[in-house]
Design a protein around this motif. Structure first.
Motif, PDB file in Angstrom:
ATOM      1  N   LEU A  86       0.826  -1.212   0.000  1.00 49.91           N
ATOM      2  CA  LEU A  86       0.000   0.000   0.000  1.00 49.91           C
ATOM      3  C   LEU A  86       0.856   1.256   0.000  1.00 49.91           C
ATOM      4  CD1 LEU A  86      -2.618   1.682   0.567  1.00 49.91           C
ATOM      5  CD2 LEU A  86      -2.203   1.228   2.987  1.00 49.91           C
ATOM      6  N   MET A  87       1.836   1.310   0.905  1.00 51.34           N
ATOM      7  CA  MET A  87       2.641   2.521   1.055  1.00 51.34           C
ATOM      8  C   MET A  87       3.575   2.747  -0.135  1.00 51.34           C
ATOM      9  SD  MET A  87       1.840   3.949   4.026  1.00 51.34           S
ATOM     10  CE  MET A  87       3.228   4.794   4.772  1.00 51.34           C
ATOM     11  N   THR A  88       4.000   1.664  -0.773  1.00 55.03           N
ATOM     12  CA  THR A  88       4.834   1.826  -1.968  1.00 55.03           C
ATOM     13  C   THR A  88       4.090   2.611  -3.024  1.00 55.03           C
ATOM     14  OG1 THR A  88       5.967  -0.265  -1.520  1.00 55.03           O
ATOM     15  CG2 THR A  88       6.140   0.609  -3.751  1.00 55.03           C
ATOM     16  N   ARG A  89       2.820   2.269  -3.213  1.00 55.72           N
ATOM     17  CA  ARG A  89       2.018   2.983  -4.214  1.00 55.72           C
ATOM     18  C   ARG A  89       1.635   4.373  -3.746  1.00 55.72           C
ATOM     19  NH1 ARG A  89      -2.442  -0.511  -7.440  1.00 55.72           N
ATOM     20  NH2 ARG A  89      -3.557  -0.475  -5.458  1.00 55.72           N
ATOM     21  N   SER A  90       1.149   4.492  -2.508  1.00 51.63           N
ATOM     22  CA  SER A  90       0.619   5.772  -2.057  1.00 51.63           C
ATOM     23  C   SER A  90       1.716   6.822  -1.888  1.00 51.63           C
ATOM     24  CB  SER A  90      -0.151   5.598  -0.744  1.00 51.63           C
ATOM     25  OG  SER A  90       0.723   5.276   0.320  1.00 51.63           O
ATOM     26  N   MET A  91       2.952   6.397  -1.589  1.00 56.36           N
ATOM     27  CA  MET A  91       4.053   7.343  -1.430  1.00 56.36           C
ATOM     28  C   MET A  91       4.854   7.517  -2.709  1.00 56.36           C
ATOM     29  SD  MET A  91       5.311   6.572   2.481  1.00 56.36           S
ATOM     30  CE  MET A  91       5.889   8.268   2.707  1.00 56.36           C
ATOM     31  N   ARG A 157      -1.988   4.846   8.649  1.00 58.42           N
ATOM     32  CA  ARG A 157      -2.378   4.930   7.239  1.00 58.42           C
ATOM     33  C   ARG A 157      -2.917   3.573   6.768  1.00 58.42           C
ATOM     34  NH1 ARG A 157       1.995   8.508   3.790  1.00 58.42           N
ATOM     35  NH2 ARG A 157       2.803   9.776   5.484  1.00 58.42           N
ATOM     36  N   TYR A 158      -2.226   2.518   7.164  1.00 60.95           N
ATOM     37  CA  TYR A 158      -2.666   1.172   6.796  1.00 60.95           C
ATOM     38  C   TYR A 158      -4.041   0.871   7.396  1.00 60.95           C
ATOM     39  CZ  TYR A 158      -3.080  -3.909   7.181  1.00 60.95           C
ATOM     40  OH  TYR A 158      -3.543  -5.190   7.146  1.00 60.95           O
ATOM     41  N   GLY A 159      -4.234   1.232   8.647  1.00 61.44           N
ATOM     42  CA  GLY A 159      -5.508   0.967   9.303  1.00 61.44           C
ATOM     43  C   GLY A 159      -6.672   1.635   8.597  1.00 61.44           C
ATOM     44  N   ARG A 188      -0.113  -4.437  17.090  1.00 60.52           N
ATOM     45  CA  ARG A 188      -0.799  -3.211  17.516  1.00 60.52           C
ATOM     46  C   ARG A 188      -1.946  -2.865  16.567  1.00 60.52           C
ATOM     47  NH1 ARG A 188       3.465   1.427  18.950  1.00 60.52           N
ATOM     48  NH2 ARG A 188       1.547   2.331  19.835  1.00 60.52           N
ATOM     49  N   ALA A 189      -1.730  -2.998  15.268  1.00 59.03           N
ATOM     50  CA  ALA A 189      -2.727  -2.564  14.285  1.00 59.03           C
ATOM     51  C   ALA A 189      -4.019  -3.364  14.378  1.00 59.03           C
ATOM     52  CB  ALA A 189      -2.145  -2.668  12.869  1.00 59.03           C
ATOM     53  N   ALA A 190      -3.932  -4.693  14.497  1.00 58.69           N
ATOM     54  CA  ALA A 190      -5.141  -5.521  14.443  1.00 58.69           C
ATOM     55  C   ALA A 190      -6.099  -5.239  15.603  1.00 58.69           C
ATOM     56  CB  ALA A 190      -4.760  -7.001  14.387  1.00 58.69           C
ATOM     57  N   PRO A 191      -5.645  -5.260  16.864  1.00 55.31           N
ATOM     58  CA  PRO A 191      -6.587  -4.943  17.947  1.00 55.31           C
ATOM     59  C   PRO A 191      -7.158  -3.533  17.849  1.00 55.31           C
ATOM     60  CG  PRO A 191      -4.626  -6.038  18.819  1.00 55.31           C
ATOM     61  CD  PRO A 191      -4.335  -5.681  17.400  1.00 55.31           C
ATOM     62  N   GLU A 192      -6.323  -2.572  17.432  1.00 52.09           N
ATOM     63  CA  GLU A 192      -6.798  -1.190  17.308  1.00 52.09           C
ATOM     64  C   GLU A 192      -7.920  -1.087  16.293  1.00 52.09           C
ATOM     65  OE1 GLU A 192      -2.599   1.214  18.234  1.00 52.09           O
ATOM     66  OE2 GLU A 192      -3.300   0.941  16.182  1.00 52.09           O
TER      67      GLU A 192
END
Length: 446
Positions: A86-91, A157-159, A188-192
């Motif tokens: 995701l970040m490769t494309r978005s950045m 950003r991923y979330g 951290r990301a999944a529970p959040e």
């Protein structure tokens, strides 16, 4: 022929060839030279990692190699593998790198690459990079050396991207969810994300120490999560692997559902809504015959590929398909992501629970699988048991015995030194005999 790259990048035991700091530096320089444009401008690469202790070493070595060729490095820290795509494309980066050995134990590590489009590299690109590693590359002149910078909000950003794949009005209020993060990249990301969507979250595997990733937890060892689901009276369990690109679901009774059942659920649902592109699902040769028969009953096709989620994605892109994956839990929904995303897939399962009002046990059993048996035989470097005459004879005999009632699949793992012997047959006695014949011949050859 690629020697350094396997089915999913470069992988092995940390500090043992090829997974050494020196090799990572050389790979960084080679891939930096391969992707750096000649037309000037900013050259950018994003690097993510999971929670392995050796990740620090490889992050620094890759950064050194990449900056030596003039690439500017953006360090994402611990994030799921799909976040790197995701970040490769978005950045607007030239390249994405994920440092992870996925479901492997903590002493292993690996390096995966994404092109500027956010998709994993082709075999041809990897072969060309290997040639550069062997040949060596000319470093950039001193004024053109790249810089490195940390990106602090990659997880958030991923979330947001994961949540945006669901209907805006969907909430998970009232759902009690066990999520096993494998002490890995999504700890951290999944529970959040689940909490933000309203779920009552019971997290597991959220205390990484560098050495406990995938240990007794995660998608390859889901029994602890299954016990937690039952003990806590949860509605469902989500088990991720170390880099969170695969998922295994657990129903309210503690029963485990693999990727084949998950793909059957999504394929049937999407086909009913006329949004399953091409009327087909893409999966590997490992997927169960039961899945193929389920799809045929609905007028759909199963397109099979070699093992490896990037081969699934390549076939999806070539054929214009939008759903694919692996029995092991890689679920690729190309309308939303460029690679398998375990957390995103898990959320879509929860969304179907909310939409249908059905329990996880009803959704996670779409078909009766044909009995399947998989045995792994470990071998050492330099050994070639599949070339042995006795092994070839055993394979031929087992194929003949299963003809018309099942199938036999023999292959080398692309991520570990294993010969995988898999068979399917409605007659379990013949199934066991076919597999044991081949395994015995391989062990004798070794």
């Amino acid at each position: 022929m690629r020697k350094l790259f396997g089915t999913d990048g470069v992988r092995g035991t940390a500090n043992v060839a090829p997974m050494t700091a020196d090799m990572a530096l050389r790979i960084g320089a080679a891939v930096g030279r391969y992707f750096r444009r000649d037309s000037g401008g900013v050259h950018r690469v994003v690097i993510g990692k999971d929670t392995r202790l050796s990740g620090y070493m490889f992050e620094n070595a890759l950064t050194a190699g990449l900056t030596s060729t003039g690439m500017n490095v953006l360090l994402l820290g611990p994030v799921p593998t799909p976040a790197v795509g995701l970040m490769t494309r978005s950045m607007r980066a030239d390249l994405g790198v994920m440092i992870s050995a996925s479901h492997n134990p903590a002493q292993d590590n690996g390096i995966k690459f994404f092109g500027p489009d956010g998709f994993k590299l082709s075999d041809q690109a990897e072969a060309e990079i290997e040639a550069l590693v062997e040949k060596g590359v000319e470093p950039a002149q001193a004024p053109n050396i790249g810089r490195a910078k940390r990106v602090d909000d990659a997880r958030f950003r991923y979330g947001e991207r994961v949540k945006s794949s669901l209907p805006r009005d969907l909430r998970l209020d009232g759902l009690k969810v066990v999520v096993d993060c494998a002490n890995g990249a999504a700890h951290r990301a999944a529970p959040e994300i689940l909490w933000e969507l309203g779920a009552d979250v019971i997290p597991m595997g959220i205390s990484p120490d560098g050495t406990n990733i995938n240990r007794g937890c995660g998608s390859t060892q889901p029994m602890a999560a299954a016990e937690m689901v039952v003990a806590q009276g949860a509605h469902v369990g989500i088990c991720l692997d170390g880099d969170a690109d695969r998922v295994i679901m657990i129903d309210e009774n503690g029963a485990v559902a693999d990727g084949d059942q998950f793909m059957a659920l999504l394929a049937g649902r999407w086909a009913a809504e006329d949004r399953l592109a091409g009327g087909a699902l893409v999966a590997t040769v490992m997927s169960n015959l039961g899945l193929e028969r389920f799809l045929e009953s609905k007028g759909l096709r199963l397109e099979r590929t070699a093992v490896g989620d990037r081969y699934v994605v390549e076939r999806m892109r070539a054929g214009g398909f939008n759903l694919g994956g692996e029995q092991s839990g890689h679920i690729v929904m190309s309308d939303y992501a460029t690679t398998g995303d375990g957390l995103m897939a898990g959320l879509h399962f929860l969304a179907e629970m909310v939409r249908s009002g059905q329990p996880a046990s009803a959704l996670a059993r779409q078909f009766d699988p044909v009995p399947q048996l998989l045995r792994n035989v470990r071998y050492s470097a330099g050994q070639t048991p599949l070339e042995d005459a006795g092994v070839k004879a055993a394979i031929a005999a087992s194929e003949a015995d299963l003809a018309g009632t099942g199938r036999l699949l023999i292959r080398k793992s692309g991520t570990e030194p294993l010969i995988r012997v898999m068979a399917e047959c409605t007659d379990e006695a013949r199934l066991n005999a076919a597999v044991e014949r081949v395994v015995g011949a391989v062990e004798q050859a070794l």
